[in-house]
Design a protein around this motif. Structure first.
Motif, PDB file in Angstrom:
ATOM      1  N   ALA A   1     -31.183   6.286  -7.355  1.00 23.11           N
ATOM      2  CA  ALA A   1     -32.373   6.390  -7.963  1.00 23.11           C
ATOM      3  C   ALA A   1     -32.380   5.278  -8.895  1.00 23.11           C
ATOM      4  N   GLU A   2     -33.538   4.586  -8.895  1.00 25.95           N
ATOM      5  CA  GLU A   2     -33.730   3.378  -9.744  1.00 25.95           C
ATOM      6  C   GLU A   2     -34.376   3.664 -10.777  1.00 25.95           C
ATOM      7  N   VAL A   3     -34.294   2.812 -11.946  1.00 26.19           N
ATOM      8  CA  VAL A   3     -35.118   2.977 -13.121  1.00 26.19           C
ATOM      9  C   VAL A   3     -36.548   2.998 -12.939  1.00 26.19           C
ATOM     10  N   GLY A   4     -37.091   4.010 -13.601  1.00 16.35           N
ATOM     11  CA  GLY A   4     -38.629   4.174 -13.080  1.00 16.35           C
ATOM     12  C   GLY A   4     -39.222   5.072 -11.935  1.00 16.35           C
ATOM     13  N   ASP A   5     -37.931   5.581 -11.335  1.00 15.96           N
ATOM     14  CA  ASP A   5     -38.181   6.614 -10.394  1.00 15.96           C
ATOM     15  C   ASP A   5     -38.564   7.896 -11.135  1.00 15.96           C
ATOM     16  N   SER A   6     -39.183   8.809 -10.159  1.00 16.27           N
ATOM     17  CA  SER A   6     -39.477  10.296 -10.578  1.00 16.27           C
ATOM     18  C   SER A   6     -38.310  10.788  -9.886  1.00 16.27           C
ATOM     19  N   VAL A   7     -37.797  11.932 -10.646  1.00 20.48           N
ATOM     20  CA  VAL A   7     -36.676  12.653  -9.926  1.00 20.48           C
ATOM     21  C   VAL A   7     -36.976  14.115  -9.994  1.00 20.48           C
ATOM     22  N   ALA A   8     -36.533  14.954  -9.125  1.00 21.23           N
ATOM     23  CA  ALA A   8     -36.754  16.363  -9.327  1.00 21.23           C
ATOM     24  C   ALA A   8     -35.265  16.809  -9.661  1.00 21.23           C
ATOM     25  N   ALA A   9     -35.026  18.149 -10.330  1.00 26.04           N
ATOM     26  CA  ALA A   9     -33.833  18.728 -10.266  1.00 26.04           C
ATOM     27  C   ALA A   9     -33.426  18.946  -9.190  1.00 26.04           C
TER      28      ALA A   9
ATOM     29  N   SER B   1     -35.702  17.619 -13.999  1.00 25.66           N
ATOM     30  CA  SER B   1     -36.977  16.878 -13.500  1.00 25.66           C
ATOM     31  C   SER B   1     -37.501  15.822 -14.452  1.00 25.66           C
ATOM     32  N   GLY B   2     -37.957  14.750 -13.917  1.00 23.51           N
ATOM     33  CA  GLY B   2     -38.491  13.879 -14.905  1.00 23.51           C
ATOM     34  C   GLY B   2     -38.527  12.239 -14.398  1.00 23.51           C
ATOM     35  N   THR B   3     -38.436  11.383 -15.423  1.00 23.26           N
ATOM     36  CA  THR B   3     -38.498  10.164 -14.945  1.00 23.26           C
ATOM     37  C   THR B   3     -37.050   9.314 -15.510  1.00 23.26           C
ATOM     38  N   LEU B   4     -36.484   8.771 -14.285  1.00 23.34           N
ATOM     39  CA  LEU B   4     -34.950   7.936 -14.758  1.00 23.34           C
ATOM     40  C   LEU B   4     -35.626   6.884 -15.613  1.00 23.34           C
ATOM     41  N   VAL B   5     -35.136   6.892 -16.840  1.00 31.13           N
ATOM     42  CA  VAL B   5     -35.703   5.556 -17.714  1.00 31.13           C
ATOM     43  C   VAL B   5     -34.341   4.662 -18.157  1.00 31.13           C
ATOM     44  N   GLU B   6     -33.207   5.146 -17.530  1.00 27.57           N
ATOM     45  CA  GLU B   6     -32.046   4.228 -18.002  1.00 27.57           C
ATOM     46  C   GLU B   6     -30.927   4.518 -17.203  1.00 27.57           C
ATOM     47  N   HIS B   7     -30.205   3.673 -16.693  1.00 31.19           N
ATOM     48  CA  HIS B   7     -28.889   3.798 -16.123  1.00 31.19           C
ATOM     49  C   HIS B   7     -27.564   3.477 -17.212  1.00 31.19           C
ATOM     50  N   LEU B   8     -26.883   4.424 -17.513  1.00 32.79           N
ATOM     51  CA  LEU B   8     -25.714   3.941 -18.657  1.00 32.79           C
ATOM     52  C   LEU B   8     -24.611   3.617 -18.060  1.00 32.79           C
ATOM     53  N   VAL B   9     -24.374   3.543 -16.834  1.00 36.32           N
ATOM     54  CA  VAL B   9     -23.116   2.940 -16.232  1.00 36.32           C
ATOM     55  C   VAL B   9     -23.807   2.311 -14.760  1.00 36.32           C
ATOM     56  N   ALA B  10     -22.838   1.204 -14.465  1.00 37.45           N
ATOM     57  CA  ALA B  10     -23.132   0.183 -13.511  1.00 37.45           C
ATOM     58  C   ALA B  10     -22.180   0.500 -12.254  1.00 37.45           C
TER      59      ALA B  10
ATOM     60  N   ASP C   1     -18.828  11.724 -19.329  1.00 35.55           N
ATOM     61  CA  ASP C   1     -19.579  10.776 -19.786  1.00 35.55           C
ATOM     62  C   ASP C   1     -20.794  10.590 -19.480  1.00 35.55           C
ATOM     63  N   PRO C   2     -21.667  10.294 -20.463  1.00 35.51           N
ATOM     64  CA  PRO C   2     -23.266   9.896 -20.353  1.00 35.51           C
ATOM     65  C   PRO C   2     -23.477   8.784 -19.127  1.00 35.51           C
ATOM     66  N   ILE C   3     -24.404   9.240 -18.238  1.00 38.72           N
ATOM     67  CA  ILE C   3     -24.536   8.434 -17.175  1.00 38.72           C
ATOM     68  C   ILE C   3     -25.886   7.748 -16.932  1.00 38.72           C
ATOM     69  N   ALA C   4     -26.697   8.745 -17.634  1.00 43.37           N
ATOM     70  CA  ALA C   4     -28.407   8.098 -17.172  1.00 43.37           C
ATOM     71  C   ALA C   4     -29.200   9.229 -18.276  1.00 43.37           C
ATOM     72  N   ILE C   5     -30.495   8.479 -18.641  1.00 49.64           N
ATOM     73  CA  ILE C   5     -31.220   8.913 -19.226  1.00 49.64           C
ATOM     74  C   ILE C   5     -32.516   9.291 -18.563  1.00 49.64           C
ATOM     75  N   ILE C   6     -33.043  10.686 -18.581  1.00 47.86           N
ATOM     76  CA  ILE C   6     -34.296  11.081 -17.839  1.00 47.86           C
ATOM     77  C   ILE C   6     -35.200  11.779 -18.975  1.00 47.86           C
ATOM     78  N   VAL C   7     -36.388  11.237 -18.980  1.00 43.15           N
ATOM     79  CA  VAL C   7     -37.407  11.841 -19.696  1.00 43.15           C
ATOM     80  C   VAL C   7     -38.460  12.706 -18.850  1.00 43.15           C
ATOM     81  N   SER C   8     -38.559  13.986 -19.432  1.00 42.72           N
ATOM     82  CA  SER C   8     -39.599  14.982 -18.590  1.00 42.72           C
ATOM     83  C   SER C   8     -40.813  15.169 -19.519  1.00 42.72           C
ATOM     84  N   ASP C   9     -41.848  15.638 -18.877  1.00 44.15           N
ATOM     85  CA  ASP C   9     -43.100  15.725 -19.894  1.00 44.15           C
ATOM     86  C   ASP C   9     -42.931  16.941 -20.527  1.00 44.15           C
TER      87      ASP C   9
END
Length: 79
Positions: free
Chosen positions: A24-32, A53-62, A71-79
């Motif tokens: 999943a890329e930054v900006g993608d909408s993802v479901a649980a 579920s929400g929008t993937l806004v940041e990858h924290l690992v490469a 460890d934290p791997i990503a940030i997801i923002v939900s409505d």
């Protein structure tokens, strides 16, 4: 709401994984339950699903990063 997604436990003995690719890329909408990334453990390749579920806004690992369980791997923002 903003969620920091952490690498879940992937097996009884796995403590460290290597990131193979982001599914999943930054900006993608993802479901649980949607797969976020593929990782390599000492035994098998495994996909890591999103717990929310929400929008993937940041990858924290490469790709090629070594990541410990929890460890934290990503940030997801939900409505």
């Amino acid at each position: 709401m903003r969620y920091t997604i952490k690498l879940p436990k992937l097996g009884d003995t796995t403590e460290l994984v290597v990131v193979l690719e982001w599914l999943a890329e930054v900006g993608d909408s993802v479901a649980a339950g949607d797969d976020l990334l593929r990782v390599e453990t000492d035994k098998v390749d495994s996909d890591v699903p999103s717990p929310v579920s929400g929008t993937l806004v940041e990858h924290l690992v490469a790709v090629d990063d070594e990541v410990d369980i929890g460890d934290p791997i990503a940030i997801i923002v939900s409505d």
